[in-house]
Scaffold this active site. Structure first.
Site, short mmCIF file in Angstrom:
data_model
loop_
_atom_site.label_atom_id
_atom_site.label_comp_id
_atom_site.label_asym_id
_atom_site.label_seq_id
_atom_site.Cartn_x
_atom_site.Cartn_y
_atom_site.Cartn_z
N ASP A 1 36.40 95.11 72.04
CA ASP A 1 35.52 94.19 70.83
C ASP A 1 35.01 93.12 71.54
O ASP A 1 34.44 92.08 70.90
CB ASP A 1 36.89 93.53 70.02
CG ASP A 1 37.77 92.48 70.92
OD1 ASP A 1 37.28 92.40 71.98
OD2 ASP A 1 38.97 92.19 70.30
N SER B 1 44.34 87.28 67.80
CA SER B 1 44.34 87.38 69.00
C SER B 1 45.53 86.94 69.73
O SER B 1 46.54 87.64 69.34
CB SER B 1 43.02 86.40 69.56
OG SER B 1 42.92 86.40 70.99
N HIS C 1 35.43 90.28 68.83
CA HIS C 1 36.64 89.87 69.02
C HIS C 1 36.87 88.52 67.52
O HIS C 1 37.78 88.39 67.02
CB HIS C 1 36.96 89.08 70.23
CG HIS C 1 38.36 88.64 70.26
ND1 HIS C 1 39.43 89.46 70.44
CD2 HIS C 1 38.77 87.24 70.68
CE1 HIS C 1 40.42 88.86 70.88
NE2 HIS C 1 40.17 87.58 71.09
#
Length: 465
Positions: free
Chosen positions: A391, A225, A424
């Site tokens: 996601d 991320s 995610h």
């Protein structure tokens, strides 16, 4: 965004969800000391020599400690005494501590996590009287679990780190972690970013130390991320000779290259993820102050003039290109200057990394694509949420669109691996994702190479060369 493991207890689950909702979305390297001693001796007995791996977490993906000074002005008696138990020097774990679900302590937590933009210094700083630090830089200890006392609920990179250890990696010898204060970000050219820039330098030194401790084999960076954005900036801002000598490959997991529409929900209304009895405005006000959250707003170069938010109360629609108007209309005018002057120049161009890159991205998960607010305004929350591909946190256009430009460079190798139905944060423990990570690392350690000149969106593996 970080979500802990599911639990059969609804109370425990609320704790974890609140942790995710409170997300806003630095010390010297210790690897040289860790690489020596018994661990090194054990490692030398093994025949296989591995390229070192450095794990870089996303926003909220590592523990954060704080201590209070005489300047601290508590907003309540509870804030004066909490936490009762503190460590040496007065340090305590600020993120994550499950006691923040208690209403009076939620305010204390928000006050202590809040950042302030100093327009004179053109930089961000902590709240007065609050000092923060990230302990065990160089180790994976603070990013495996957000609370070591609640391992079943607050696991983050624990599965990934354990998978690498089963593959032969050893903590402190060829496996390292690079935690950071995820509230802070970086800024465009000509603007200071003291905390973020210091982290890049510490990360750079950690990479050098990891290489030196492993026969000068260049390191593999595995970043989740927001960590992917930091890792990209670190390699892009380093000289080509340094990159070639020290970084073998950058592996990103769910990197939000162009930001996320969900961030506009966070800024407008706060994001409690459906947890009851939580004051969304309190969470929102603290989330707005994070420099990194501004960084994660939808980038104009990716989302263009597409309508992302509609407000019937203001009779306006908002795209990534009129973000400053959006910030004013939601009542966050103080965010306009830092966004316009510091963040927008930073996100206008995605720099070429100059090292081989593999991007793992989840697809096919409902992801916020647009928001509609009614006559009640932003305080009332959205009346309608439209979902699209991504996601679950980052839109597909942001996950894969920006990096396609790198394919124009004959020197840049980019591999994109799409993982259907992987979320995610789920990418950190999903078997298909872990298998891909091991594939990449094994190929490097075996001096194997792959090549392809086609882009096949119907395939799981997509290569840009």
């Amino acid at each position: 965004m970080v979500v802990g493991r599911p639990s059969s207890s609804s109370v425990a689950r609320a704790v974890v969800l609140l942790a995710a909702a409170m997300l806003l979305s630095t010390l010297s390297p210790c690897c040289c000391a860790s690489a020596g001693g018994g661990g090194g001796a054990r490692r030398r007995e093994k025949q296989q020599q591995l390229h070192p791996v450095i794990l870089i977490p996303g926003a909220g993906g590592n523990q954060l400690e704080a201590r209070l000074t005489e300047e601290y002005a508590p907003s309540s008696l509870a804030c004066r005494v909490w936490p009762v138990v503190r460590g040496r020097g007065g340090w305590f774990r600020l993120w994550f501590d499950p006691s923040v679900v208690v209403a009076p302590l939620t305010r204390c937590f928000a006050d202590r996590m809040t950042l302030f933009y100093d327009s004179v210094a053109d930089d961000y700083r902590n709240a007065p009287g609050v000092e923060t630090r990230v302990s065990d830089f160089g180790s994976t200890s603070t990013l495996r679990y957000l609370d070591p006392n609640l391992k079943l609920l607050t696991g983050y990179m624990n599965v990934l780190a354990s998978t690498l250890e089963k593959a032969g990696y050893e903590e402190g010898f060829d496996l390292f972690g690079a935690p950071y204060d995820f509230r802070y970000g970086l800024a465009g050219p000509g603007h200071p970013s003291r905390v973020g820039s210091a982290y890049l330098e510490r990360l750079r030194k950690l990479v050098e130390s990891a290489c030196a401790a492993n026969g000068w084999r260049p390191a593999i960076l595995v970043a989740h991320s927001l960590g992917g954005l930091y890792a990209l900036q670190m390699v892009a801002r380093s000289p080509p000779a340094w990159r070639a000598a020290n970084v073998k490959r950058l592996v990103t997991l769910s990197a939000p290259w162009g930001g996320s529409v969900q961030e506009m929900l966070t800024f407008a209304s706060g994001n409690t993820l459906g947890v009851p009895f939580v004051d969304a405005s309190l969470i929102r006000d603290e989330q707005r102050t994070a420099e990194s959250n501004l960084w994660l707003l939808p980038a104009p170069r990716v989302f263009g003039n597409t309508t992302l938010v509609v407000s019937r109360h203001h009779n306006r629609s908002y795209s990534a290109k009129n973000m400053t108007q959006f910030l004013r209309d939601i009542g966050f005018a103080e965010g306009v200057e830092p966004y316009r002057e510091r963040i927008r120049p930073l996100v206008e161009v995605l720099p070429e990394p100059g090292v081989p890159v593999t991007c793992l991205v989840g697809t096919g998960v409902d992801t916020v694509e647009s928001l509609v607010y009614g006559e009640g305004g932003f305080e009332a929350g959205p009346e309608k949420v439209v979902y699209g591909d991504g996601d679950g946190t980052v839109n597909l256009d942001s996950l894969v669109g920006p990096i396609k430009a790198w394919s124009d460079s004959p020197e840049q190798v980019v591999e994109v691996v799409e993982l259907p139905e992987v979320s995610h944060s789920g990418i950190l423990k999903d078997k298909s994702a872990l298998d891909q990570i091991l594939r990449i690392i094994d190929a490097i350690n075996l001096n194997a190479t792959t090549s392809s000149s086609s882009i096949n969106r119907s395939s799981q593996d997509v290569l840009y060369n």
